[in-house]
Enzyme design. Sequence first.
Site, PDB file in Angstrom:
ATOM      1  N   SER A  49       0.799  -1.238   0.000  1.00  0.00           N
ATOM      2  CA  SER A  49       0.000   0.000   0.000  1.00  0.00           C
ATOM      3  C   SER A  49       0.825   1.279   0.000  1.00  0.00           C
ATOM      4  CB  SER A  49      -0.943   0.023   1.200  1.00  0.00           C
ATOM      5  OG  SER A  49      -1.984  -0.902   1.010  1.00  0.00           O
TER       6      SER A  49
ATOM      7  N   LYS B   3       0.394   3.388  -2.974  1.00  0.00           N
ATOM      8  CA  LYS B   3      -0.807   4.227  -3.149  1.00  0.00           C
ATOM      9  C   LYS B   3      -0.484   5.727  -3.093  1.00  0.00           C
ATOM     10  CE  LYS B   3      -3.720   0.599  -1.099  1.00  0.00           C
ATOM     11  NZ  LYS B   3      -4.464   0.204   0.126  1.00  0.00           N
TER      12      LYS B   3
ATOM     13  N   TYR C 273      -3.831  -2.798 -10.154  1.00  0.00           N
ATOM     14  CA  TYR C 273      -3.728  -2.555  -8.707  1.00  0.00           C
ATOM     15  C   TYR C 273      -2.843  -3.621  -8.034  1.00  0.00           C
ATOM     16  CZ  TYR C 273      -5.112  -2.463  -3.789  1.00  0.00           C
ATOM     17  OH  TYR C 273      -5.082  -2.448  -2.409  1.00  0.00           O
TER      18      TYR C 273
ATOM     19  N   TYR D 122      -4.753   4.006   8.010  1.00  0.00           N
ATOM     20  CA  TYR D 122      -6.117   3.467   8.189  1.00  0.00           C
ATOM     21  C   TYR D 122      -6.654   3.805   9.573  1.00  0.00           C
ATOM     22  CZ  TYR D 122      -3.853   1.109   4.381  1.00  0.00           C
ATOM     23  OH  TYR D 122      -3.128   0.874   3.259  1.00  0.00           O
TER      24      TYR D 122
ATOM     25  N   VAL E 147       1.180  -3.566   3.884  1.00  0.00           N
ATOM     26  CA  VAL E 147       1.178  -4.837   4.616  1.00  0.00           C
ATOM     27  C   VAL E 147       2.451  -5.659   4.414  1.00  0.00           C
ATOM     28  CG1 VAL E 147      -1.309  -5.211   4.915  1.00  0.00           C
ATOM     29  CG2 VAL E 147      -0.177  -6.025   2.851  1.00  0.00           C
TER      30      VAL E 147
HETATM   31  O1  DON Z   1      -4.984  -4.820  -1.494  1.00  0.00           O
HETATM   32  C1  DON Z   1      -4.352  -5.321  -0.567  1.00  0.00           C
HETATM   33  O2  DON Z   1      -4.911  -5.875   0.372  1.00  0.00           O
HETATM   34  C2  DON Z   1      -2.848  -5.225  -0.608  1.00  0.00           C
HETATM   35  N1  DON Z   1      -2.364  -5.308  -1.956  1.00  0.00           N
HETATM   36  C3  DON Z   1      -2.363  -3.954  -0.005  1.00  0.00           C
HETATM   37  C4  DON Z   1      -2.937  -3.687   1.364  1.00  0.00           C
HETATM   38  C5  DON Z   1      -2.018  -2.928   2.239  1.00  0.00           C
HETATM   39  O3  DON Z   1      -0.829  -2.845   2.048  1.00  0.00           O
HETATM   40  C6  DON Z   1      -2.627  -2.380   3.473  1.00  0.00           C
HETATM   41  N2  DON Z   1      -1.642  -1.684   4.257  1.00  0.00           N
HETATM   42  N3  DON Z   1      -1.280  -1.766   5.347  1.00  0.00           N
END
Ligand code: DON
Length: 308
Positions: free
Chosen positions: A64, A67, A191, A243, A261
């Site tokens: 993320s 983003k 994505y 978040y 993540v």
């Molecule tokens: O879409 C997802 O769930 C992952 N590709 C990215 C989520 C993420 O990194 C949330 N961050 N802490």
Amino acid sequence: MPDLDRVVREIAEEMRARADRGDVATYIPELARVDPGCFGIAVVGGDGEVAVGGDADMPFSIQSVSKVFTLTLALGKIGNLLWKRVGREPSGSPFNSIVQLENEHGIPRNPFINAGAIAVTDVILSGHQPREALGEILRFMRFLSEDPSISIDEVVAASEQRTGFRNRALANYMKSFGVLENPVDYTLGVYFHHCAITMSCRQLAMAGRFLAHNGRNPSTGFSVVSPERARRINAIMLTCGHYDGSGEFAYRVGLPGKSGVGGGILAVAPGRASIAVWSPGLDASGNSHLGRIALEELTRRLGWSIFG
Ligand code: DON
């Protein structure tokens, strides 16, 4: 900066020694294989000096954190029209929450929760083939970090492609409201792939420099975005970058930051430095446990919190 070098080295040693490391993400199977013992930190200052500690040159899945850069590209493409497709308020919900979307008629609360980031990716994709959109994102990361070796981990992308049922639900739901313009599979493909970009702390901190210096690359003076846009991206990072852990991050660290993540966090000390930390173990909100603690220590010892 001898002080900075010393503080960064000390923090890396302290983080390596800690037993509390959080839990590595397992919902993307490939991420579960990463060694929770890793810790890296890189700080890039305005005059080009770099202070590093631990596994600062080990590539990891930025997830993320990407983003921030897709938001920058989408704003560059359609400007403030983006805010018709996605909000900019903190969600107070987990990154992959579904409930809020129904109450808010398919408009995601902000560009950093998964739904919002998928809508942002859709903006970048419009008018292009998925491969072209992905190429644009990757070229942007290489340009910002001044490193042509940055690439996508296809195994991680395929792993999420296979298991990303919740993101598929979010995307289909937004599509039903007309928030996505492109075929859901195309948008999700781009994505998943931009989340699977691998970078080291050093590369990520280099890429974040424009946010710390009024939209400019401080070593070349080259403008990436206007000062106003850099300020606003930083504001969204501060309020939404972690978040439902964003308030806690602001309280403890006091800098705009964006987590992933994979365990990475990009943080911005305006006028001073761009900082990347990485430790794969996460807290309950999906943010790097030791990454946050390391940043808290860094801002405390150097007096870098934006709140004084
Ligand atoms: O879409 C997802 O769930 C992952 N590709 C990215 C989520 C993420 O990194 C949330 N961050 N802490």
